[in-house]
Design a protein around this motif. Structure first.
Motif, PDB file in Angstrom:
ATOM      1  N   GLN A   1      -9.929  -0.083  -6.233  1.00  0.00           N
ATOM      2  CA  GLN A   1      -9.898  -1.492  -5.867  1.00  0.00           C
ATOM      3  C   GLN A   1     -10.719  -2.367  -6.810  1.00  0.00           C
ATOM      4  O   GLN A   1     -11.379  -1.885  -7.722  1.00  0.00           O
ATOM      5  CB  GLN A   1     -10.399  -1.661  -4.443  1.00  0.00           C
TER       6      GLN A   1
ATOM      7  N   THR B   1      -4.391   1.136  -3.722  1.00  0.00           N
ATOM      8  CA  THR B   1      -4.258   2.433  -3.055  1.00  0.00           C
ATOM      9  C   THR B   1      -3.769   3.523  -4.003  1.00  0.00           C
ATOM     10  O   THR B   1      -3.529   4.656  -3.590  1.00  0.00           O
ATOM     11  CB  THR B   1      -3.311   2.349  -1.842  1.00  0.00           C
TER      12      THR B   1
ATOM     13  N   GLY C   1      -7.580   2.066  -0.967  1.00  0.00           N
ATOM     14  CA  GLY C   1      -7.106   3.413  -0.693  1.00  0.00           C
ATOM     15  C   GLY C   1      -8.251   4.337  -0.362  1.00  0.00           C
ATOM     16  O   GLY C   1      -9.376   3.897  -0.119  1.00  0.00           O
ATOM     17  N   SER C   2      -7.981   5.622  -0.369  1.00  0.00           N
ATOM     18  CA  SER C   2      -9.036   6.592  -0.145  1.00  0.00           C
ATOM     19  C   SER C   2     -10.017   6.525  -1.312  1.00  0.00           C
ATOM     20  O   SER C   2      -9.593   6.526  -2.474  1.00  0.00           O
ATOM     21  CB  SER C   2      -8.458   8.015  -0.060  1.00  0.00           C
TER      22      SER C   2
ATOM     23  N   SER D   1      -5.721   5.675   4.699  1.00  0.00           N
ATOM     24  CA  SER D   1      -7.126   5.301   4.550  1.00  0.00           C
ATOM     25  C   SER D   1      -7.472   4.262   5.608  1.00  0.00           C
ATOM     26  O   SER D   1      -6.960   3.143   5.578  1.00  0.00           O
ATOM     27  CB  SER D   1      -7.385   4.722   3.150  1.00  0.00           C
TER      28      SER D   1
ATOM     29  N   ARG E   1      -0.281  -5.559   5.563  1.00  0.00           N
ATOM     30  CA  ARG E   1      -1.109  -4.368   5.429  1.00  0.00           C
ATOM     31  C   ARG E   1      -2.296  -4.492   6.379  1.00  0.00           C
ATOM     32  O   ARG E   1      -2.820  -5.584   6.566  1.00  0.00           O
ATOM     33  CB  ARG E   1      -1.591  -4.178   3.995  1.00  0.00           C
TER      34      ARG E   1
ATOM     35  N   TYR F   1       0.681   3.670   1.790  1.00  0.00           N
ATOM     36  CA  TYR F   1       0.914   4.152   3.158  1.00  0.00           C
ATOM     37  C   TYR F   1       2.039   3.385   3.861  1.00  0.00           C
ATOM     38  O   TYR F   1       2.555   3.844   4.879  1.00  0.00           O
ATOM     39  CB  TYR F   1      -0.372   4.019   3.990  1.00  0.00           C
TER      40      TYR F   1
ATOM     41  N   THR G   1       0.834  -1.195   0.000  1.00  0.00           N
ATOM     42  CA  THR G   1       0.000   0.000   0.000  1.00  0.00           C
ATOM     43  C   THR G   1       0.874   1.252   0.000  1.00  0.00           C
ATOM     44  O   THR G   1       2.006   1.243   0.479  1.00  0.00           O
ATOM     45  CB  THR G   1      -0.931   0.054   1.231  1.00  0.00           C
TER      46      THR G   1
END
Length: 471
Positions: free
Chosen positions: A453, A448, A421-422, A297, A416, A276, A274
């Motif tokens: 997705q 992400t 994601g957002s 997220s 993860r 992040y 991801t």
């Protein structure tokens, strides 16, 4: 030390698809786990096989990017089409999400009578069909040609969809359907949570149309588990399993990748982790700062896996919508995936069942050991009780080998703790991470970054990345 052309870190949807498209290059895939596929993998427990997440395989149809990628990989897939994509059960109502529009409309009219149902759902289907016909769909940053292609893509979107691309979904629902019941609104939003991780209040009309329309496409069950898709994608690719990446060092003309077993050099690195989680790999200050700027997220999932001893005839997929939220989650619905009774691997001893719902990742991280255990059991028991209420022929003793997973479980096994994601909304469309980074040779792929997705969303991102990495 050998210098690779491309090193792909992670064998999830994005990593596996981009690797398959570049299998003729000097490429290596590194996977932390034994099972391929990340959060879409198939794993073995208690002597039975289970899918880690929902099992809808969408987009494997003519002129669709998903099928194009699998065809280029020369994948031999063993699929069964789900004639009913999802059976939705809500307050005694049954709504079958089927590909045939008239059959679906008959069900929706019966469940939620509205004089404008046809107008609303025809527009939803029409917008989705137009979207998948787009030729220039593109989103990438950090090079002149990337920005130029992105601009052309946005122009094409605006010309083809005009106000539908930015007008709010919520206002469109009210404009066409009027003041609908809370139950009808819950039906729409529960469908969107499956596909887009958000509800109609945050979406454009176009995004809502794409999210609601996937059952109008062919939906498939994958025989022997979702993991078979990744085996086929990577059958001609060099893959090293159970090898975790610990550090990535940026040298002058290449990247040095240090793992739990070895060390590699590569001109290009594609991260299928991801967005992040990427900063932790690097020591380079600028790269760390780049990844840290993305807001985490907090969407995750609560997942149950179990075997079901039952002779009842089941569909492949159900969604149960409740009146109130499930304890310790952010959703009032859960999604059920069942193995096909003819599947000799997944249904060898009993049916394999995966149930998932939406929750917050950080909620589970902040609990004490005892709190975590109590709340996990509370959520698990609530979902099982709701499942039994909706399937009267199933008894509690028919459920065996029950286990459940939270964001902490995902972090332990697939590195993860969030899922997706957002969500792409009207407010953040230009802040969505690009597959290309500002650093030469460093890329990201997966759910992400653009385009989100699910198999179709990730496949669109792979198509863009493939152009970027081969320009």
């Amino acid at each position: 030390m050998k210098l690779y052309d491309i090193l792909v870190i992670g064998s999830g949807m994005g990593g596996s698809m981009i690797a398959s498209l570049n299998k003729n290059r000097d490429l290596l895939v590194l996977e932390k786990e034994q099972n391929l596929g990340g959060c879409a993998s198939t794993f073995k427990r208690y002597g039975s096989y289970f899918n880690a997440g929902a099992t809808t395989f969408v987009g494997y149809e003519k002129n669709h990017i998903v099928k194009d990628i699998f065809d280029k990989a020369e994948a031999a897939l063993d699929l069964r089409e789900s004639k009913i994509a999802i059976r939705v059960l809500q307050n005694g109502k049954t709504i079958d999400r089927v590909k045939d529009f008239e059959q679906f409309l008959e069900k929706i009219d019966k469940a939620y009578p509205n004089k404008n149902n046809r107008i609303f759902w025809e527009k939803i289907k029409e917008l989705d069909e137009k979207f998948w016909q787009l030729q220039k769909l593109y989103y990438a940053k950090y090079s002149f040609y990337s920005y130029l292609k992105t601009l052309n893509s946005f122009l094409e979107l605006f010309i083809k969809f005009r106000t539908y691309s930015f007008k709010s979904a919520k206002s469109f629902i009210k404009e066409v359907l009027g003041e609908i019941s809370k139950e009808y609104q819950n039906f729409i939003d529960s469908q969107l949570l499956i596909t887009l991780q958000t509800t109609s209040k945050d979406l454009s009309i176009l995004s809502m149309a794409i999210g609601l329309s996937y059952p109008f496409h062919k939906v498939f069950y994958v025989n022997e588990g979702m993991g078979e898709l990744f085996k086929e994608l990577l059958k001609d690719v060099e893959v090293r399993k159970k090898e975790e990446v610990l550090k990535i060092l940026k040298e002058k003309n290449y990247f040095r990748v240090i793992t739990s077993k070895s060390e590699y050099k590569s001109l290009n690195v594609v991260l299928n982790s991801t967005i992040y989680d990427c900063a932790r790999f690097f020591e380079d200050k600028k790269i760390k700062e780049y990844y840290k700027k993305f807001t985490f997220s907090d969407q995750s999932a609560f997942v149950l896996n179990f075997n079901l001893n039952s002779k009842e005839e089941f569909l492949h997929h159900y969604q149960i919508i409740l009146e109130k939220n499930i304890p310790n989650t952010v959703s009032n619905s859960f999604f059920i995936s069942l193995s096909d009774k003819e599947d000799k691997k997944m249904s060898k001893k009993a049916l394999s069942v995966t149930i998932s719902t939406h929750t917050k990742a950080l909620f589970w991280e902040d609990l004490s050991f005892d709190e975590y255990k109590t709340k996990k059991e509370e959520t698990q028991n609530f979902i099982i009780d709701s499942f039994l209420k909706h399937f009267k022929s199933v008894k509690k003793e028919d459920i065996i080998n029950l286990s459940s997973a939270t964001s902490k479980t995902f972090k332990r096994y697939i590195n993860r703790n969030n899922c997706g994601g957002s969500p792409v909304t009207l407010k953040n469309i230009f802040q969505i991470p690009s597959c290309r980074t500002p650093f030469k040779g460093l890329y990201n792929i997966g759910d992400t970054v653009f385009a989100g997705q699910g198999w179709p969303g990730v496949a669109l991102g792979v198509k863009v990345l493939n152009e970027e990495i081969n320009e």
